[in-house]
Design a protein around this motif. Structure first.
Motif, PDB file in Angstrom:
ATOM      1  N   LEU A   8       0.629  -1.013   0.156  1.00  0.00           N
ATOM      2  CA  LEU A   8      -0.119  -0.297  -0.117  1.00  0.00           C
ATOM      3  C   LEU A   8       0.913   1.068   0.122  1.00  0.00           C
ATOM      4  CD1 LEU A   8      -2.961  -0.501   2.128  1.00  0.00           C
ATOM      5  CD2 LEU A   8      -3.447  -0.038  -0.217  1.00  0.00           C
ATOM      6  N   LEU A   9       1.566   1.502   0.709  1.00  0.00           N
ATOM      7  CA  LEU A   9       2.449   2.658   1.298  1.00  0.00           C
ATOM      8  C   LEU A   9       3.759   2.609  -0.796  1.00  0.00           C
ATOM      9  CD1 LEU A   9       3.690   2.362   4.758  1.00  0.00           C
ATOM     10  CD2 LEU A   9       2.133   3.856   3.691  1.00  0.00           C
ATOM     11  N   TYR A  51     -10.671   7.364  -6.799  1.00  0.00           N
ATOM     12  CA  TYR A  51     -11.104   5.956  -7.737  1.00  0.00           C
ATOM     13  C   TYR A  51      -9.370   5.808  -8.487  1.00  0.00           C
ATOM     14  CZ  TYR A  51     -15.161   7.057  -5.761  1.00  0.00           C
ATOM     15  OH  TYR A  51     -16.701   6.936  -5.054  1.00  0.00           O
ATOM     16  N   ILE A  52      -9.261   7.191  -9.148  1.00  0.00           N
ATOM     17  CA  ILE A  52      -8.174   6.872 -10.005  1.00  0.00           C
ATOM     18  C   ILE A  52      -7.216   6.490  -8.990  1.00  0.00           C
ATOM     19  CG2 ILE A  52      -6.696   7.277 -11.893  1.00  0.00           C
ATOM     20  CD1 ILE A  52      -9.028   8.647 -13.650  1.00  0.00           C
ATOM     21  N   PHE A  53      -6.031   6.977  -8.470  1.00  0.00           N
ATOM     22  CA  PHE A  53      -5.703   7.296  -7.614  1.00  0.00           C
ATOM     23  C   PHE A  53      -5.313   5.912  -6.792  1.00  0.00           C
ATOM     24  CE2 PHE A  53      -3.343   8.163  -3.666  1.00  0.00           C
ATOM     25  CZ  PHE A  53      -2.139   8.561  -4.239  1.00  0.00           C
ATOM     26  N   SER A  54      -6.722   5.151  -5.664  1.00  0.00           N
ATOM     27  CA  SER A  54      -6.925   3.808  -5.523  1.00  0.00           C
ATOM     28  C   SER A  54      -6.512   2.967  -5.866  1.00  0.00           C
ATOM     29  CB  SER A  54      -8.135   3.995  -4.566  1.00  0.00           C
ATOM     30  OG  SER A  54      -8.429   5.149  -3.708  1.00  0.00           O
ATOM     31  N   PHE A  55      -7.329   2.727  -7.272  1.00  0.00           N
ATOM     32  CA  PHE A  55      -6.395   1.812  -8.170  1.00  0.00           C
ATOM     33  C   PHE A  55      -4.702   1.625  -8.599  1.00  0.00           C
ATOM     34  CE2 PHE A  55      -6.207   0.344 -12.947  1.00  0.00           C
ATOM     35  CZ  PHE A  55      -6.484  -0.621 -12.116  1.00  0.00           C
ATOM     36  N   PHE A  56      -4.599   2.942  -8.444  1.00  0.00           N
ATOM     37  CA  PHE A  56      -2.766   2.733  -9.410  1.00  0.00           C
ATOM     38  C   PHE A  56      -1.973   2.162  -8.171  1.00  0.00           C
ATOM     39  CE2 PHE A  56      -3.791   4.751 -13.233  1.00  0.00           C
ATOM     40  CZ  PHE A  56      -3.451   4.089 -14.304  1.00  0.00           C
ATOM     41  N   THR A  57      -2.840   2.766  -6.935  1.00  0.00           N
ATOM     42  CA  THR A  57      -1.839   2.938  -5.763  1.00  0.00           C
ATOM     43  C   THR A  57      -2.293   0.933  -5.639  1.00  0.00           C
ATOM     44  OG1 THR A  57      -3.005   4.789  -4.761  1.00  0.00           O
ATOM     45  CG2 THR A  57      -2.185   2.766  -3.175  1.00  0.00           C
ATOM     46  N   LEU A  58      -3.497   0.874  -5.241  1.00  0.00           N
ATOM     47  CA  LEU A  58      -4.001  -1.122  -5.089  1.00  0.00           C
ATOM     48  C   LEU A  58      -1.753  -1.810  -6.539  1.00  0.00           C
ATOM     49  CD1 LEU A  58      -7.107  -1.292  -4.389  1.00  0.00           C
ATOM     50  CD2 LEU A  58      -5.200  -0.974  -2.769  1.00  0.00           C
TER      51      LEU A  58
END
Length: 148
Positions: A8-9, A51-58
């Motif tokens: 995650l980090l 949503y895009i930021f979370s998707f690319f983070t994962l």
């Protein structure tokens, strides 16, 4: 620290770097090109999509922690080149136009009607190119009637 937290980090870190270069190219090749008065921080903060930021983070977190190093470096390198390509003036301008510009819009105020393109929809002002006047004007959002 568990691998999930590391993923995650790491994903957040790499996504933040990609976002930084994407918006830097937009700022340099679109915002500055049209002399729009907006700071980088406001541009960056106002146009984040969670949503895009979370998707690319994962995605990037999974890639960097769980995949083979060569594959991880290749994928992150390609994504970095894509986001940094906005530093090339025609690419940055075209990407920013897709994200920020609204074409063929009619705006109504108490006295006037404007027809043209919205270059940037800011927090308090709209940078607008009026087709009739053939110039860029700044409109106060509080004076505009209806939704545009």
């Amino acid at each position: 620290m568990s691998k999930v937290i590391q993923a995650l980090l790491s994903g957040m870190f790499f996504t933040f770097i990609l976002d930084f270069f994407l918006f830097l190219g937009i700022k340099e090749n679109y915002i500055d090109y049209y002399n729009i008065k907006v700071y980088y921080n406001i541009l960056f903060a106002d146009h984040q999509n969670i949503y895009i930021f979370s998707f690319f983070t994962l995605l990037l977190g999974y890639i960097t922690i769980y995949l083979n190093n060569k594959i991880a470096i290749t994928i992150t390198g390609i994504l970095f080149l894509l986001s940094a390509s906005t530093l090339i003036p025609p690419v940055g301008k075209k990407v920013a136009e897709k994200i920020l510009m609204q074409k063929n819009v009619t705006l109504q105020t108490q006295k006037y009607s404007y027809h043209g393109d919205i270059y940037y929809d800011g927090r308090k002002e709209i940078t607008f190119y009026d087709n009739t006047l053939k110039k860029v004007i700044i409109l106060n959002k509080n004076e505009i009637k209806g939704k545009y």
